[in-house]
Design a protein around this motif. Structure first.
Motif, PDB file in Angstrom:
ATOM      1  N   THR A 156      10.117   9.845   5.922  1.00  0.00           N
ATOM      2  CA  THR A 156      10.031  10.545   4.643  1.00  0.00           C
ATOM      3  C   THR A 156      10.044   9.512   3.530  1.00  0.00           C
ATOM      4  OG1 THR A 156      11.255  12.398   5.590  1.00  0.00           O
ATOM      5  CG2 THR A 156      11.084  12.310   3.191  1.00  0.00           C
ATOM      6  N   PHE A 157       9.135   9.670   2.608  1.00  0.00           N
ATOM      7  CA  PHE A 157       9.023   8.722   1.490  1.00  0.00           C
ATOM      8  C   PHE A 157       9.728   9.323   0.290  1.00  0.00           C
ATOM      9  CE2 PHE A 157       6.692   7.267  -2.313  1.00  0.00           C
ATOM     10  CZ  PHE A 157       6.929   5.911  -2.204  1.00  0.00           C
ATOM     11  N   TYR A 158      10.624   8.552  -0.308  1.00  0.00           N
ATOM     12  CA  TYR A 158      11.344   8.990  -1.497  1.00  0.00           C
ATOM     13  C   TYR A 158      10.957   8.077  -2.657  1.00  0.00           C
ATOM     14  CZ  TYR A 158      14.333  11.589   1.696  1.00  0.00           C
ATOM     15  OH  TYR A 158      14.792  12.438   2.648  1.00  0.00           O
ATOM     16  N   ARG A 159      10.623   8.692  -3.771  1.00  0.00           N
ATOM     17  CA  ARG A 159      10.336   7.909  -4.985  1.00  0.00           C
ATOM     18  C   ARG A 159      11.420   8.242  -5.993  1.00  0.00           C
ATOM     19  NH1 ARG A 159       4.663   7.136  -7.778  1.00  0.00           N
ATOM     20  NH2 ARG A 159       4.343   6.620  -5.617  1.00  0.00           N
ATOM     21  N   LEU A 196       0.805  -1.218   0.000  1.00  0.00           N
ATOM     22  CA  LEU A 196       0.000   0.000   0.000  1.00  0.00           C
ATOM     23  C   LEU A 196       0.839   1.270   0.000  1.00  0.00           C
ATOM     24  CD1 LEU A 196      -2.673  -1.136   2.610  1.00  0.00           C
ATOM     25  CD2 LEU A 196      -2.829  -1.220   0.116  1.00  0.00           C
ATOM     26  N   GLY A 197       2.154   1.135   0.179  1.00  0.00           N
ATOM     27  CA  GLY A 197       3.032   2.300   0.167  1.00  0.00           C
ATOM     28  C   GLY A 197       2.870   3.198   1.379  1.00  0.00           C
ATOM     29  N   MET A 198       2.407   2.647   2.488  1.00  0.00           N
ATOM     30  CA  MET A 198       2.196   3.445   3.698  1.00  0.00           C
ATOM     31  C   MET A 198       3.518   3.684   4.423  1.00  0.00           C
ATOM     32  SD  MET A 198      -1.310   1.710   5.034  1.00  0.00           S
ATOM     33  CE  MET A 198      -1.869   3.078   6.020  1.00  0.00           C
ATOM     34  N   ARG A 252      11.205   4.164   2.199  1.00  0.00           N
ATOM     35  CA  ARG A 252      12.470   4.034   2.907  1.00  0.00           C
ATOM     36  C   ARG A 252      12.431   4.893   4.154  1.00  0.00           C
ATOM     37  NH1 ARG A 252      16.272   2.125  -1.323  1.00  0.00           N
ATOM     38  NH2 ARG A 252      15.037   2.138  -3.183  1.00  0.00           N
ATOM     39  N   ASP A 253      13.056   4.408   5.235  1.00  0.00           N
ATOM     40  CA  ASP A 253      13.103   5.139   6.494  1.00  0.00           C
ATOM     41  C   ASP A 253      14.047   6.337   6.367  1.00  0.00           C
ATOM     42  OD1 ASP A 253      11.406   3.373   7.690  1.00  0.00           O
ATOM     43  OD2 ASP A 253      12.983   2.208   8.678  1.00  0.00           O
ATOM     44  N   ALA A 254      13.649   7.457   7.012  1.00  0.00           N
ATOM     45  CA  ALA A 254      14.510   8.642   7.012  1.00  0.00           C
ATOM     46  C   ALA A 254      15.625   8.470   8.027  1.00  0.00           C
ATOM     47  CB  ALA A 254      13.690   9.879   7.338  1.00  0.00           C
ATOM     48  N   GLY A 255      15.400   7.651   9.040  1.00  0.00           N
ATOM     49  CA  GLY A 255      16.402   7.433  10.063  1.00  0.00           C
ATOM     50  C   GLY A 255      15.979   6.280  10.944  1.00  0.00           C
ATOM     51  N   GLU A 256      16.831   5.929  11.892  1.00  0.00           N
ATOM     52  CA  GLU A 256      16.546   4.824  12.767  1.00  0.00           C
ATOM     53  C   GLU A 256      15.396   5.096  13.738  1.00  0.00           C
ATOM     54  OE1 GLU A 256      18.307   1.731  11.447  1.00  0.00           O
ATOM     55  OE2 GLU A 256      17.560   1.581  13.466  1.00  0.00           O
TER      56      GLU A 256
END
Length: 111
Positions: free
Chosen positions: A85-88, A77-79, A104-108
């Motif tokens: 932050t979501f990067y495409r 679902l791309g949640m 992808r996660d912005a950080g831990e």
């Protein structure tokens, strides 16, 4: 002259039984075809049983684990979680697209 009569009768009975064995209903050829169909059906049943087992395990995982639900929501679902932050990544026009886009996660510490 009467000596050949029982022999002829037995020979005729044997011929009738052979005909039924090779060409009649339920003959050897038909039995072989049925055995092949049974073997094919057993293989299909085994394949479907494996599929059912995998689906049952997935259902059990979804019922019991929050991590599985989260993983599925992210991949299908791309949640994303709050604070992430979501990067495409957009490929150039001639390039082949990636198989699946995952957030992808912005950080831990994004929770």
């Amino acid at each position: 002259m009467r000596r050949w009569w029982p022999f002829a009768l037995l020979l005729l009975a044997l011929a009738g039984l052979q005909f039924k064995l090779w060409l009649g209903e339920g003959a050897l050829g038909e039995a072989r075809v049925l055995e092949e169909r049974v073997a094919d059906q057993r293989r299909e049943n085994a394949r479907l049983q494996q599929r059912n087992d995998a689906l049952s395990a997935e259902v059990e995982d979804l019922k019991s684990g929050e991590a599985a639900v989260e993983d599925r929501a992210r991949s299908e679902l791309g949640m994303i979680k709050p604070g992430e932050t979501f990067y495409r990544v957009v490929e150039p026009a001639g390039a082949t697209p990636p198989a699946a886009e995952a957030p992808r996660d912005a950080g831990e510490g994004g929770e």
